[in-house]
Write an enzyme that holds these catalytic residues in place. Structure first.
Site, PDB file in Angstrom:
ATOM      1  N   GLU A  83      14.153 -29.977   4.319  1.00 15.77           N
ATOM      2  CA  GLU A  83      15.304 -30.351   3.659  1.00 15.77           C
ATOM      3  C   GLU A  83      14.634 -31.748   2.903  1.00 15.77           C
ATOM      4  O   GLU A  83      14.291 -31.849   2.038  1.00 15.77           O
ATOM      5  CB  GLU A  83      16.552 -30.881   4.923  1.00 15.77           C
ATOM      6  CG  GLU A  83      17.516 -30.679   4.297  1.00 15.77           C
ATOM      7  CD  GLU A  83      18.756 -30.225   5.235  1.00 15.77           C
ATOM      8  OE1 GLU A  83      20.000 -30.494   4.877  1.00 15.77           O
ATOM      9  OE2 GLU A  83      18.548 -29.637   6.324  1.00 15.77           O
TER      10      GLU A  83
ATOM     11  N   ASP B  96      24.871 -39.656   3.769  1.00 16.14           N
ATOM     12  CA  ASP B  96      23.834 -40.320   5.147  1.00 16.14           C
ATOM     13  C   ASP B  96      23.559 -41.751   4.625  1.00 16.14           C
ATOM     14  O   ASP B  96      23.659 -42.656   5.150  1.00 16.14           O
ATOM     15  CB  ASP B  96      22.580 -39.399   5.099  1.00 16.14           C
ATOM     16  CG  ASP B  96      22.853 -38.120   5.594  1.00 16.14           C
ATOM     17  OD1 ASP B  96      23.663 -37.642   5.047  1.00 16.14           O
ATOM     18  OD2 ASP B  96      22.115 -37.505   6.502  1.00 16.14           O
TER      19      ASP B  96
ATOM     20  N   GLU C 182      19.638 -36.566  14.748  1.00 15.47           N
ATOM     21  CA  GLU C 182      20.788 -36.304  13.927  1.00 15.47           C
ATOM     22  C   GLU C 182      21.975 -36.118  14.708  1.00 15.47           C
ATOM     23  O   GLU C 182      22.839 -36.329  14.361  1.00 15.47           O
ATOM     24  CB  GLU C 182      20.066 -35.036  13.453  1.00 15.47           C
ATOM     25  CG  GLU C 182      21.273 -34.209  12.590  1.00 15.47           C
ATOM     26  CD  GLU C 182      20.668 -33.207  11.866  1.00 15.47           C
ATOM     27  OE1 GLU C 182      19.816 -32.509  12.161  1.00 15.47           O
ATOM     28  OE2 GLU C 182      21.313 -32.928  10.480  1.00 15.47           O
TER      29      GLU C 182
ATOM     30  N   HIS D  60      17.126 -39.240  11.683  1.00 19.70           N
ATOM     31  CA  HIS D  60      18.182 -39.209  10.936  1.00 19.70           C
ATOM     32  C   HIS D  60      18.590 -40.394  11.169  1.00 19.70           C
ATOM     33  O   HIS D  60      19.261 -40.875  12.179  1.00 19.70           O
ATOM     34  CB  HIS D  60      19.054 -38.071  11.412  1.00 19.70           C
ATOM     35  CG  HIS D  60      19.329 -36.764  10.428  1.00 19.70           C
ATOM     36  ND1 HIS D  60      18.374 -36.161  10.283  1.00 19.70           N
ATOM     37  CD2 HIS D  60      20.364 -36.717   9.766  1.00 19.70           C
ATOM     38  CE1 HIS D  60      18.790 -35.063   9.360  1.00 19.70           C
ATOM     39  NE2 HIS D  60      20.131 -35.372   9.201  1.00 19.70           N
TER      40      HIS D  60
HETATM   41  C1  BGC Z   1      21.722 -33.064   6.639  1.00 14.43           C
HETATM   42  C2  BGC Z   1      22.625 -34.194   6.662  1.00 14.43           C
HETATM   43  C3  BGC Z   1      23.708 -33.730   5.589  1.00 14.43           C
HETATM   44  C4  BGC Z   1      24.422 -32.734   5.837  1.00 14.43           C
HETATM   45  C5  BGC Z   1      25.660 -32.560   4.952  1.00 14.43           C
HETATM   46  C6  BGC Z   1      22.513 -31.716   6.735  1.00 14.43           C
HETATM   47  O1  BGC Z   1      21.864 -30.740   6.587  1.00 14.43           O
HETATM   48  O2  BGC Z   1      20.526 -32.916   7.225  1.00 14.43           O
HETATM   49  O3  BGC Z   1      22.520 -35.226   7.304  1.00 14.43           O
HETATM   50  O4  BGC Z   1      24.487 -35.043   4.960  1.00 14.43           O
HETATM   51  O5  BGC Z   1      23.569 -31.589   5.887  1.00 14.43           O
HETATM   52  O6  BGC Z   1      26.566 -31.990   5.566  1.00 14.43           O
END
Ligand code: BGC
Length: 882
Positions: free
Chosen positions: A471, A478, A747, A768
């Site tokens: 990712e 965020d 996260e 995160h």
């Molecule tokens: C990310 C998040 C992001 C989200 C969107 C995730 O996979 O890691 O931090 O904002 O997807 O909903």
């Protein structure tokens, strides 16, 4: 004549700075704004005038004369001074007048040098290697002669992909992963390097390593895709050398360059790097190397209009860390524990026989004593080094990859070498640290440190969600929630300004803000749709930058983008005036949501969405006001009022109870000022405190509620509840992770479960920053330091002691200088101290004292503080797991 005939020794000014740059070489602004910090001045000092002196390299200096003004931050380049031309260098100094008729001496000099400011200055071509394996990193080189000694040399360089340049066998600069990641089709940043000391009269070689990186390497979610921006890597370099005989020699990337494979046999940001030292080409970037069997290169079509100078610092190695422990796992593997979860890579020093292969696997956590890589998904994060042998120590660190890790499993280390010489290199954008916090609670301090490390792990050129799995994307939501915290901890103004420029470029024509910026196609999220909190980054991040850095031009630069977003979502309101549209992420990652379904929040996603619409409309009205766009201002004020009324009608009952009776709903209503009067606000605060109590003082919020909930409690007089929530250690809570030994923010509230197993969810990052947005509360409320006017021109010192803490303090390098706020409880007295930088003032709001305003200097306030006001003492049961 003495330099400063009547200067007052009590006032001193530091060297000016321009824009948001630490280094002023190769800047992209022809009329850079100038700032200066008063380093010392008598208490209460305010600037009344300044004089700027701007000098060309040759010829007389220009002086502004005495300008009556109290401005010292981002002061416009004087109209009378011609703008910088490409390559032009000037020096700038300043002196100031202030309170009591004081006058400083001249500041030290700032030297600014413009980069190449117009597309026609770029004469090089983007060249691509013709080697058959497109994906394999390669080396490119050219040789050239210089007719005379060198006076000055500059290398302007960038790439499609990633590069590291060398001249005559030496590395150029210290940037890593250059040119970073931007919306390449719109903005490709070039770097300017002073290479005067690297080139010499006679034969020279300019070369570069070239890898795929974000441009053509694999990237995205679920393993990602290759060739997101193009299939071919490319190098663009323009070396300009001024010789002592007056000649300028320009060495450009062009079809005369040659290329070959080097020792890097594979490199991917997710996958890692493979290096075969046996394939090294010693001396390849030095004169005399025989490159006759190298392949040709080919120019590719390239739009020079996209080239721009960076507005923030480059990515660099910022720290080197030795392992804290060498572990042997139950299955007998050797695992290094670096003691801290970071973004970076390792450097090895090893000796052994040719062909021996050292493999380095990275992970953030262990499970059952073994490296645990499931959270990385498809990011295999494995580096491999094949030794060339020969009895010498071989030193290696990969070039074109980066990992998020704390642990590294090492296999294949030569048996005869007992010592594992491996160091972790911490890598991120090389920002200046500007923020500190500490308190009497060790867990809280560690939480703050974890937030800072999560910022460091995710400010690698682009503000990413996480640095480890497949990712590492610039998720807009965020950073939207984290930007206030980030702006306190590090000077990220240039970094985020750059990212916002990409946001505007990548925004859809109808105003939709992509979920991730730079935008790349990712399954499930492309095409993007308007989603609150994420899309609101278009409005709220520029506003944060204005508040924290005093930069009005970012508001102007982002204005069209911010408007496009708000106009779009406003147009999607239903007949009841509520924005109830499309799939909303709402209070993403509510702890009640099951691991496999992070969307399942307790709070109505449309309540969150509409609250954000109201918030963005309010803020956009303020932005319009700042910019003097009065018609827009009036329009957005009306929109904000309408949105507030609709919110009230739809989501708040006559009894003040909200349709979603949740922590997040009340927190947003309070913090976004959506409630009509003090009574309703007080009732909402009461209910919020009650809910937090019912939840056992545990967190019940996701991305939307978490940054607001403590503030909402404190704003409504429930500091005690805010502290109980903040200092809670049972999950879900901020300190739960800390008690589990976390070194970064996770996260999920429970990325690691109490039994030491990793949360089964598919998204389980241990790095995160979003939920770490609470650090802003630590700075502003616990310690009590916040801006009361943009750029901290005026401070607010408003600590709220409680929670059993006996002291807390925050320090921030504001655009005006160092500010501090702190307090200490001892002997039944609360002592608050505040340091206010010169040329600013501070509103003091200390419980039990009348509000007051003070000028610069250090101030101390004392209030009787009976023991029962100290709050619960949490420190006695404090513990940290190994
Ligand atoms: C990310 C998040 C992001 C989200 C969107 C995730 O996979 O890691 O931090 O904002 O997807 O909903």
């Amino acid at each position: 004549m003495p330099e400063n005939p009547s200067a007052d020794a009590s006032v001193a000014v530091a060297a000016p700075t321009c824009e948001h740059h630490g280094s002023s070489l190769g800047i992209g602004a022809a009329r850079p704004r100038l700032s200066w910090v008063i380093e010392s001045a008598p208490d209460g000092w305010l600037q009344t005038a300044y004089e700027l002196e701007i000098a060309p390299e040759a010829g007389p200096a220009w002086s502004s004369g005495r300008v009556d003004s109290d401005e010292s931050v981002l002061v416009a380049w004087p109209d009378e001074v011609p703008p910088l031309r490409s390559r032009e260098r000037r020096t700038v100094r300043v002196r100031v007048w202030g309170t009591g008729g004081t006058r400083s001496g001249w500041s030290p000099l700032l030297t600014v040098e413009a980069g190449l400011l117009v597309p026609r200055d770029f004469t090089a071509a983007m060249i691509t290697p013709t080697v058959p394996e497109l994906t394999r990193p390669s080396l490119l080189r050219t040789s050239f002669d210089l007719p005379a000694p060198v006076v000055r040399a500059r290398l302007y360089i960038t790439a499609h992909g990633l590069y590291e340049a060398e001249i005559n066998g030496l590395r150029v600069g210290e940037d890593v992963l250059a040119p970073g990641w931007s919306s390449y089709h719109h903005r490709l940043r070039y770097a300017t390097h002073d290479v005067t000391s690297l080139v010499t009269e006679g034969p020279n070689v300019l070369g570069a390593w070239l890898g795929e990186g974000w441009f053509s390497g694999r990237f995205g979610i679920h393993g990602g895709r290759t060739a997101l921006y193009g299939r071919h890597t490319g190098l663009f370099a323009q070396l300009e050398v001024d010789c002592a005989d007056g000649r300028r020699v320009v060495v450009n990337t062009d079809e005369r360059w040659r290329c070959a494979y080097g020792p890097v046999t594979f490199a991917g940001l997710y996958e890692g790097e493979r290096y075969d030292a046996r394939a090294e080409l010693p001396g390849w970037s030095r004169p005399g190397f025989d490159a006759s069997d190298w392949q040709s290169v080919r120019p590719v079509v390239f739009d020079r209009d996209t080239l721009c100078a960076p507005s923030g610092p480059p990515v660099r190695r910022v720290e080197s860390r030795a392992p804290q422990a060498v572990l042997t796992s139950p299955s007998g593997r050797r695992i290094l524990d670096f003691g801290q979860n970071i973004a970076g890579r390792v450097r090895i020093r090893v000796r052994g026989h040719a062909g021996a292969t050292v493999t380095l696997r990275h992970a953030e956590v262990l499970q059952d004593g073994e490296l645990y890589t499931r959270p990385l998904r498809h990011a295999t994060s494995t580096d491999t080094y094949i030794l060339k042998g020969g009895g010498t120590v071989e030193e290696w660190e990969p070039r074109f990859t980066i990992h998020g890790f704390r642990y590294v499993e090492v296999t294949g280390w030569p048996e005869e070498e007992a010592h594992l010489d491996v160091t972790a290199q911490v890598i991120h954008t090389d920002m200046r640290r500007t923020g500190w916090f500490s308190s009497s609670d060790a867990l809280l301090n560690r939480l703050h440190e974890n937030v800072r490390w999560s910022m460091r792990g995710n400010f690698v050129d682009v503000p990413t969600d996480c640095p480890q799995r497949d990712e590492r994307l610039g998720w807009t939501g965020d950073i939207q929630v984290f930007a206030p915290t980030a702006s306190f901890l590090y000077d990220c103004a240039g970094f985020l300004t750059s990212w916002l420029a990409d946001l505007a470029h990548d925004q859809y024509a109808d105003g939709t803000v992509p979920f991730i910026v730079p935008a790349i196609p990712v399954p499930e999220w492309t095409p993007a749709w308007p989603a609150a909190l994420w899309g609101d980054a278009a409005v709220l991040v520029p506003w944060t930058l204005f508040q924290r850095f005093g930069d009005r031009s970012v508001l102007r630069a982002q204005y069209a983008s911010a408007r496009a977003w708000v106009d779009l979502i406003a147009s999607q309101r239903g007949e009841d005036g509520v924005w109830r549209h499309g799939k909303q992420l709402g209070d993403w990652l509510d702890p009640a949501a099951p691991p496999e379904d992070p969307w399942q929040a307790r709070t109505d996603p449309y309540l969150v969405a509409h609250a954000y619409l109201a918030r963005s409309a309010q803020v956009l009205a303020l932005i319009a006001e700042e910019l003097g766009e009065s018609a827009d201002e009036a329009g957005y004020r009306i929109l904000a009022q309408e949105a507030r009324a609709a919110f009230l009608d739809t989501f708040v009952g006559a009894d003040g109870r909200m349709s979603s009776d949740t922590q997040t709903a009340y927190a947003l209503a309070l913090r976004f000022d959506l409630l009509p009067d003090d009574d309703t606000r007080a009732a909402a605060g009461e209910r919020l405190a009650e809910l937090v109590g019912k939840d056992g003082h545990r967190i019940a919020t996701g991305f939307a509620g978490t940054p607001e909930v403590c503030d909402a409690l404190s704003d409504t007089g429930h500091d005690d509840t805010a502290y109980r929530l903040l200092l809670q250690r049972q999950r879900p809570s901020w300190l739960y992770g800390v008690t589990q030994g976390a070194t970064t923010v996770w996260e999920r509230w429970d990325s690691m479960l109490p039994d030491g197993t990793v949360n089964p969810g598919e998204m389980t990052s241990f790095n995160h920053y979003a939920l770490g947005a609470v650090a802003d509360f630590l700075h502003r409320v616990v310690a009590g330091l916040s801006p009361a006017a943009p750029g901290y021109r005026r401070l607010r010192i408003a600590p709220r002691p409680g929670g059993g803490l006996t002291h807390a303090e925050a320090r921030h390098l504001t655009p005006y200088g160092t500010a501090e706020a702190g307090w200490r409880l001892a002997g039944g007295t609360l002592t608050v101290t505040a340091t206010v930088p010169p040329n600013t003032s501070a509103d003091i709001d200390v419980p039990g004292l009348d509000a007051t305003t003070v000028g610069s200097g250090t101030h101390c306030f004392e209030v009787p503080w009976p023991a029962e006001r100290t709050g619960q003492d949490w420190t006695d049961t404090m513990w940290l797991k190994d």
